[in-house]
Design an enzyme around this catalytic site. Structure first.
Site, PDB file in Angstrom:
ATOM      1  N   ALA A 114      -1.190   5.341   8.269  1.00 53.56           N
ATOM      2  CA  ALA A 114      -1.546   4.057   8.887  1.00 53.56           C
ATOM      3  C   ALA A 114      -2.709   4.199   9.863  1.00 53.56           C
ATOM      4  CB  ALA A 114      -0.332   3.459   9.592  1.00 53.56           C
TER       5      ALA A 114
ATOM      6  N   THR B 154       0.734  -1.260   0.000  1.00 50.95           N
ATOM      7  CA  THR B 154       0.000   0.000   0.000  1.00 50.95           C
ATOM      8  C   THR B 154       0.766   1.315   0.000  1.00 50.95           C
ATOM      9  OG1 THR B 154      -0.428  -0.385   2.301  1.00 50.95           O
ATOM     10  CG2 THR B 154      -2.140  -0.987   0.804  1.00 50.95           C
TER      11      THR B 154
ATOM     12  N   THR C 103      -2.854   0.057   5.275  1.00 45.70           N
ATOM     13  CA  THR C 103      -1.526   0.526   5.674  1.00 45.70           C
ATOM     14  C   THR C 103      -1.325   0.225   7.155  1.00 45.70           C
ATOM     15  OG1 THR C 103      -1.686   2.332   4.064  1.00 45.70           O
ATOM     16  CG2 THR C 103      -0.018   2.563   5.780  1.00 45.70           C
TER      17      THR C 103
END
Length: 184
Positions: free
Chosen positions: A166, A12, A172
């Protein structure tokens, strides 16, 4: 943007920051198959060539590795010419029937230049020293741009941008790999 096929393995978020004589590429470690996390510690950022180029990739993992190998071959053909090697790779990527179907993007950098390479034939340089790709790329890009004018180092900016991505993007994770080079 890459459309997510539930049977394709994806990697990702990748971000690059060039600041104060350093260039950094950072990426997370998550690989997802549809809605399932298949691996949390993949290495999507690495040194290539003679170690003087760093690359990060997002998209279908097998496709990204194919492109990474092709870029290494172009760097052997055009040593110390990342821009030329990248342009030649994207020409092949755009015109070759097999390569044209690959679903991946790459960020690459050496001491002189940072580039984003896409399957549509684009070779893009960042305006403000930052770029990001992948499913969390927009979050990482916004965070890095917000931090670029601060006193934080290139690596600190990249890590913070990845952590923000994230926190927001389900594709992520916080297992961040960073590679850096001295920049001109």
């Amino acid at each position: 943007m890459i459309e997510h096929n539930p049977t394709t393995i994806y990697g990702t978020t990748i971000v690059t920051v060039r600041k104060d004589g350093k260039v950094v590429i950072a990426g997370d470690g998550q690989v997802s198959l549809g809605n399932t996390v298949m691996k949390g510690n993949a290495r999507k950022v690495r040194r290539i060539g003679k170690g003087n180029v760093i690359a990060g990739f997002a998209g279908a993992t097998a496709d990204a590795f194919t492109l990474l190998e092709r870029l290494e071959a172009k760097l052997e053909q055009y040593p110390d010419q990342l821009m030329r090697a990248s342009v030649e790779l994207t020409k092949d990527w755009r015109t070759d029937r097999y390569l044209r179907k690959l679903e991946a993007m790459m960020l690459v950098a050496d001491s002189k230049v940072t580039l984003a390479l896409t399957g549509t034939g684009d070779v893009l340089e960042p305006e403000q020293g930052v770029m990001a790709i992948g499913s969390g790329g927009n979050y990482a890009l916004a965070a890095a741009r917000a931090l670029i004018e601060t006193d934080k180092s290139a690596e600190e900016i990249a890590r913070k941008a990845m952590n923000i991505a994230a926190d927001i993007c389900i594709y992520t994770n916080h297992n961040i790999i960073v590679e850096s080079l001295d920049a001109q």
